[in-house]
Design a protein around this motif. Structure first.
Motif, PDB file in Angstrom:
ATOM      1  N   LYS A  75     -54.719   2.100 113.074  1.00 40.15           N
ATOM      2  CA  LYS A  75     -54.133   3.438 113.036  1.00 40.15           C
ATOM      3  C   LYS A  75     -54.277   3.965 111.608  1.00 40.15           C
ATOM      4  O   LYS A  75     -53.924   3.285 110.653  1.00 40.15           O
ATOM      5  CB  LYS A  75     -52.656   3.339 113.416  1.00 40.15           C
ATOM      6  CG  LYS A  75     -52.039   4.690 113.721  1.00 40.15           C
ATOM      7  CD  LYS A  75     -50.728   4.514 114.485  1.00 40.15           C
ATOM      8  CE  LYS A  75     -50.009   5.852 114.592  1.00 40.15           C
ATOM      9  NZ  LYS A  75     -49.601   6.406 113.287  1.00 40.15           N
ATOM     10  N   ASP A  76     -54.806   5.163 111.511  1.00 42.16           N
ATOM     11  CA  ASP A  76     -55.045   5.728 110.188  1.00 42.16           C
ATOM     12  C   ASP A  76     -54.319   7.063 110.094  1.00 42.16           C
ATOM     13  O   ASP A  76     -54.736   8.055 110.667  1.00 42.16           O
ATOM     14  CB  ASP A  76     -56.560   5.901 109.990  1.00 42.16           C
ATOM     15  CG  ASP A  76     -56.903   6.483 108.634  1.00 42.16           C
ATOM     16  OD1 ASP A  76     -55.992   6.993 107.950  1.00 42.16           O
ATOM     17  OD2 ASP A  76     -58.082   6.430 108.265  1.00 42.16           O
ATOM     18  N   ASP A  77     -53.197   7.069 109.378  1.00 40.74           N
ATOM     19  CA  ASP A  77     -52.381   8.289 109.291  1.00 40.74           C
ATOM     20  C   ASP A  77     -52.937   9.307 108.299  1.00 40.74           C
ATOM     21  O   ASP A  77     -52.364  10.374 108.119  1.00 40.74           O
ATOM     22  CB  ASP A  77     -50.946   7.923 108.882  1.00 40.74           C
ATOM     23  CG  ASP A  77     -50.253   7.143 109.984  1.00 40.74           C
ATOM     24  OD1 ASP A  77     -50.620   7.343 111.158  1.00 40.74           O
ATOM     25  OD2 ASP A  77     -49.346   6.343 109.668  1.00 40.74           O
ATOM     26  N   GLY A  78     -54.026   8.938 107.648  1.00 38.31           N
ATOM     27  CA  GLY A  78     -54.579   9.849 106.648  1.00 38.31           C
ATOM     28  C   GLY A  78     -55.097  11.134 107.265  1.00 38.31           C
ATOM     29  O   GLY A  78     -55.174  11.272 108.491  1.00 38.31           O
ATOM     30  N   LYS A  79     -55.430  12.074 106.386  1.00 38.75           N
ATOM     31  CA  LYS A  79     -55.965  13.348 106.865  1.00 38.75           C
ATOM     32  C   LYS A  79     -57.234  13.704 106.108  1.00 38.75           C
ATOM     33  O   LYS A  79     -57.312  13.514 104.893  1.00 38.75           O
ATOM     34  CB  LYS A  79     -54.936  14.457 106.633  1.00 38.75           C
ATOM     35  CG  LYS A  79     -53.831  14.395 107.654  1.00 38.75           C
ATOM     36  CD  LYS A  79     -52.947  15.620 107.620  1.00 38.75           C
ATOM     37  CE  LYS A  79     -51.827  15.420 108.651  1.00 38.75           C
ATOM     38  NZ  LYS A  79     -50.599  16.113 108.274  1.00 38.75           N
ATOM     39  N   LYS A  83     -60.597  10.018 105.948  1.00 39.05           N
ATOM     40  CA  LYS A  83     -59.167  10.346 106.005  1.00 39.05           C
ATOM     41  C   LYS A  83     -58.464   9.879 104.724  1.00 39.05           C
ATOM     42  O   LYS A  83     -58.570   8.716 104.334  1.00 39.05           O
ATOM     43  CB  LYS A  83     -58.534   9.704 107.232  1.00 39.05           C
ATOM     44  CG  LYS A  83     -58.853  10.464 108.530  1.00 39.05           C
ATOM     45  CD  LYS A  83     -58.134   9.779 109.685  1.00 39.05           C
ATOM     46  CE  LYS A  83     -57.953  10.683 110.881  1.00 39.05           C
ATOM     47  NZ  LYS A  83     -57.139   9.977 111.908  1.00 39.05           N
ATOM     48  N   ASN A 117     -55.045   9.371 102.195  1.00 37.36           N
ATOM     49  CA  ASN A 117     -53.594   9.169 102.183  1.00 37.36           C
ATOM     50  C   ASN A 117     -52.915  10.311 101.423  1.00 37.36           C
ATOM     51  O   ASN A 117     -53.574  11.245 100.977  1.00 37.36           O
ATOM     52  CB  ASN A 117     -53.249   7.792 101.583  1.00 37.36           C
ATOM     53  CG  ASN A 117     -53.619   7.688 100.111  1.00 37.36           C
ATOM     54  OD1 ASN A 117     -53.826   8.706  99.434  1.00 37.36           O
ATOM     55  ND2 ASN A 117     -53.719   6.477  99.614  1.00 37.36           N
ATOM     56  N   LYS A 118     -51.615  10.228 101.270  1.00 37.35           N
ATOM     57  CA  LYS A 118     -50.867  11.351 100.682  1.00 37.35           C
ATOM     58  C   LYS A 118     -51.240  11.633  99.235  1.00 37.35           C
ATOM     59  O   LYS A 118     -51.056  12.742  98.740  1.00 37.35           O
ATOM     60  CB  LYS A 118     -49.367  11.073 100.770  1.00 37.35           C
ATOM     61  CG  LYS A 118     -48.824  11.357 102.166  1.00 37.35           C
ATOM     62  CD  LYS A 118     -47.368  10.984 102.291  1.00 37.35           C
ATOM     63  CE  LYS A 118     -46.962  10.987 103.767  1.00 37.35           C
ATOM     64  NZ  LYS A 118     -45.693  10.283 103.979  1.00 37.35           N
ATOM     65  N   TYR A 138     -57.721   6.397 102.859  1.00 47.00           N
ATOM     66  CA  TYR A 138     -56.749   5.421 103.362  1.00 47.00           C
ATOM     67  C   TYR A 138     -57.407   4.076 103.653  1.00 47.00           C
ATOM     68  O   TYR A 138     -57.027   3.038 103.125  1.00 47.00           O
ATOM     69  CB  TYR A 138     -56.084   5.997 104.619  1.00 47.00           C
ATOM     70  CG  TYR A 138     -55.065   5.097 105.251  1.00 47.00           C
ATOM     71  CD1 TYR A 138     -53.784   4.991 104.732  1.00 47.00           C
ATOM     72  CD2 TYR A 138     -55.388   4.344 106.383  1.00 47.00           C
ATOM     73  CE1 TYR A 138     -52.843   4.156 105.329  1.00 47.00           C
ATOM     74  CE2 TYR A 138     -54.453   3.513 106.979  1.00 47.00           C
ATOM     75  CZ  TYR A 138     -53.182   3.414 106.450  1.00 47.00           C
ATOM     76  OH  TYR A 138     -52.264   2.583 107.019  1.00 47.00           O
ATOM     77  N   LYS A 139     -58.443   4.114 104.495  1.00 47.84           N
ATOM     78  CA  LYS A 139     -59.131   2.858 104.842  1.00 47.84           C
ATOM     79  C   LYS A 139     -59.901   2.293 103.652  1.00 47.84           C
ATOM     80  O   LYS A 139     -60.040   1.087 103.513  1.00 47.84           O
ATOM     81  CB  LYS A 139     -60.095   3.088 106.007  1.00 47.84           C
ATOM     82  CG  LYS A 139     -59.440   3.014 107.360  1.00 47.84           C
ATOM     83  CD  LYS A 139     -60.511   2.998 108.455  1.00 47.84           C
ATOM     84  CE  LYS A 139     -59.883   3.162 109.829  1.00 47.84           C
ATOM     85  NZ  LYS A 139     -60.889   3.507 110.849  1.00 47.84           N
TER      86      LYS A 139
END
Lengths: 305, 305, 305, 305
Positions: free
Chosen positions: D19-23, D279, D281-282, D287-288
């Protein structure tokens, strides 16, 4: 006003030759060419009495004082919606700060710091067909004075060195709070800062901020009573950058200064006063002008407090 | 004042049942126990007329409103030297900010943010033999009201959770602008914040800020006319934290709020008004109180602008 | 290490008599009494070789260098949970800044600025029965050196003038990130800052940060390989306040300085080096110490980059 | 490197479907069109071994990773004088902050935040005859790869929405630290950000930052050993905006990320590695990509700490 001429003559002679540690603004090169010895003041009362002293009839670059005029026209055209684009709070920071815009998502703290005045210009650029011409017409009409003009040299000088204002305008645009082209907005901004008036003219044009004086623009009242009070309130809390509290404390009138060395102040029930002396104190306000106004409100006990 | 009772009755009934999104302050646990439904207002005129509505006679924790009283006594005792220890500029920041102290070398921006009020307490601790007792006597004498008291519970509650004020006081002491023990200064500070008064009492005690009302303390006038004007000026520019501009803009009177939900405002030529409603807006000022005052100055056209 | 003794002798004689514009720290009065002429360095290698020069055997106040030791013990006791209480980012601000704590809700940027080191002390006060004694025992055990001691005078001196640290600790407590009494936490903090060691002792005690050297505390490895790497990483990015980048750039080793004029640096595969010269540059790091280390890693080509 | 291919295959399959919450960055509209499922990595060792996985051969917008290349060329041309124009300290702030420039008189904290990279572009605009062409030639020569190109669409997209960069550049120019026209500097800046490379190409072009690999530009070594170390040091302390500490802590290599989702990292004695996953991170880092590198240095025990 009783004894007004005597009072300003006394204050003028008191202050004329004091040591003045202030400095003429030179970050706009063209402003640096003004003689530091200019010194004048003029009062116009709501009843149209008129009192002048010194260089009260000489035109100078009114600079940020023009921000009251642009705010007035924007408020006239836009109404209360205007305050969605700019707040009415003292900034607690220098006049050209970028710091708070970040926290406030591009909404400037008030219309008298550069950031806010630039947003007001953007509002006017949206409303006016020929912003520079139309704004000049507005000023001439409300002042009933066809001689008002921009100084093209000062406007050009400010444009050439105005990188910080370009930074501000682009920064606000990055938050979406500038709708027009940065170049157009700033060209207009630099021109209105370069408006020239004498103390006499200044004390006349702002009479609409005193009660019971009605001035119209294109046959409509410029501001109603409540709106005029609000402009006065913003002048009181935000008119002197990070010296607003000091001015309220010592002078006790709504007012606005410009780096050309001019200051305008309004006694809402009675009069407008304009002073001019080009040397600025460390906070960027006319050194002698501040002293003149302090002595004047003390002598006439006309502080609003 | 003509129709004053009618006006406040109308405003009171207009506002009594409106939706109030504000919140009762609970960072001081003891304050969180107050009923949010309390709502009252009281006007006392310079001519000693008296008009009240709602819970105008109920005592509550006046919190920061007491900062006017401590400032008044410190100014009375110290004179213009006081302003070497604290400035008179709006801060443009929240009431408990530490940010600006660093840039300003420990000189708080004004006496109404916590930092400044703590410095004022330090001045009083230096001057007074028994600070808490002497200050209470001062308040009782100028109010001519022997019932004034601290709420010990609120003072204790604030002390227990007042880490941020301990931070502020130690921080200012690190710059040398606190002369006494941190514990002594803050014990005094927490007590004066815990002073209790009703709207009626508040509107009476601040009459010395209206012109032509002379109040003495130990047989000396508390403040002369100029000094009173200056306090009013600071209230106007700094009395509402980062909502000072909004208050000047909408209400147009010098004033001061407290997190207990009280607000006091002064019309320098005419009257004092106090309102109370515990729910606070996001900036920490009484939600209904602000609205009440806005409607009141509009209805009575008594803004100073 | 080949030629190590020759190299440090050459650097020592190069730097001994250079003009040193630095200043001995005097904000802690007791530190101001140290002779500015002290100058020494010592290397201990992972293979237990030992090289010293100048005043390498003289004890001095290690001040913030002790923050590595307290961090190590807290990490040993608390594991990865520790990083919920303190972050690992460079602050970009001075070592005693309060500014960022507000934005970061009381979570200090890293364990080497004062704010972070105080939180680490709070963690230890929670874990240790007799924090000051237990911490000293820990240091003695891992250094295998029973002579380590606090300087009580320096601890007292720091306590008396430590208002800014009281401000920090109370401020963090206002966010809930200090669990124990402010007095207890800071008493411990002031003591560990007052730990005294010589360059020789410093270069020995930190050997646990080099690979392949295993040190135990109460029969357990202090830090595993990964944990030691992480401490080194934080030292590299945060060990020199707002000069961390400069140190990485010029010296290229993880390190930590103290206002007593000491610096410790770690070459993770090879050695620890400690230097001492009390005069500090403008950023608060030993002037000669920085130069010594720069020349040393250049001469030995032992930067980690 | 032993088992390198096995290791990256394992990490790749571990992370591919997490699961990758990044954007995906969309503030540059053109970047928002990239498929978030792209995922690849490539290692090139100092000995020219080559290991790839996933989309390692697909070109993408390297964005801020190009700031290493422009810094390298500017350092090559300007030498140590360069550091008078830009500092080497972590900023402790977001990548596009204007805050610190004011305190620092227009000297950006480091060359990897936007402000610093813009100053570096200004240096190159002064040195290069045809900045965009010459820079591209430089990249092609040191990579020995004639296929390198700017993506004109991305450059145009960034130009259209780049008001904050216009703000930064004008702001720095107001301090005198931009010598050329704002338009010219930013046109160059937007182009180098729009350089496209694959992971494979990235891991090859940065080999000059590993020891013992010599790359020349116009027959001169690009950077000597010391200079290369310094670039690595700046990457370690400043390469990941306000996540630089975290990256040092978890990955332990000098590196640089871009909002296109790429990250490059350098093991100075051994290899370069590039990863790509769009994607973010904040904090604006892949992220990955961050996870991949953390697992990779752990598996290969190749952190520099």
């Amino acid at each position: 006003m009783k004894n007004c001429q005597n009072i300003i003559e006394r204050i003028y002679s008191d202050l004329k030759d004091i040591k003045d540690d202030g400095k003429v603004a030179n970050y706009i090169p063209e402003l640096g060419t003004i003689s530091p010895n200019n010194f004048g003041a003029h009062i116009t009362t709501a009843k149209k009495e008129s009192f002048g002293i010194g260089d009260y009839d000489k035109k100078f670059s009114i600079q940020s004082i023009s921000k009251i005029l642009s705010l007035t026209l924007a408020y006239h055209l836009e109404g209360e919606n205007l305050w969605k684009r700019v707040d009415v709070e003292p900034s607690g920071n220098a006049f050209n700060s970028l710091q708070q815009l970040d926290d406030d998502c591009g909404i400037p703290r008030n219309p008298f710091i550069n950031a806010g005045a630039i947003v007001i210009c953007d509002v006017l650029v949206t409303h006016l067909e020929n912003p520079k011409d139309d704004f000049l017409k507005f000023c001439r009409e409300i002042a009933n004075n066809q001689t008002l003009e921009y100084c093209k040299k000062v406007a050009a000088s400010e444009r050439e060195t105005g990188y910080r204002n370009f930074a501000l305008c682009n920064f606000i645009k990055s938050f979406g709070n500038i709708k027009n082209d940065v170049e157009d907005v700033l060209d207009f901004y630099f021109h209105i800062c370069a408006l020239e008036m004498s103390c006499k003219e200044l004390s006349e044009i702002f009479l609409y901020l005193t009660e019971d004086v009605k001035i119209t623009y294109k046959e409509k009242e410029i501001l109603n009573k409540n709106e005029a009070k609000r402009i006065n309130a913003i002048m009181l809390t935000c008119g002197f950058y990070d010296e607003a509290g000091e001015f309220a404390f010592k002078v006790g009138l709504p007012g606005k200064s410009g780096v050309g060395g001019g200051i305008i102040a309004v006694q809402p029930n009675e009069y407008c006063i304009a002073v001019w002396s080009p040397k600025l104190n460390k906070k960027g306000n006319s050194y002698k002008g501040m002293l003149f106004l302090e002595e004047f409100t003390t002598a006439t006990t006309s502080s609003i407090f």
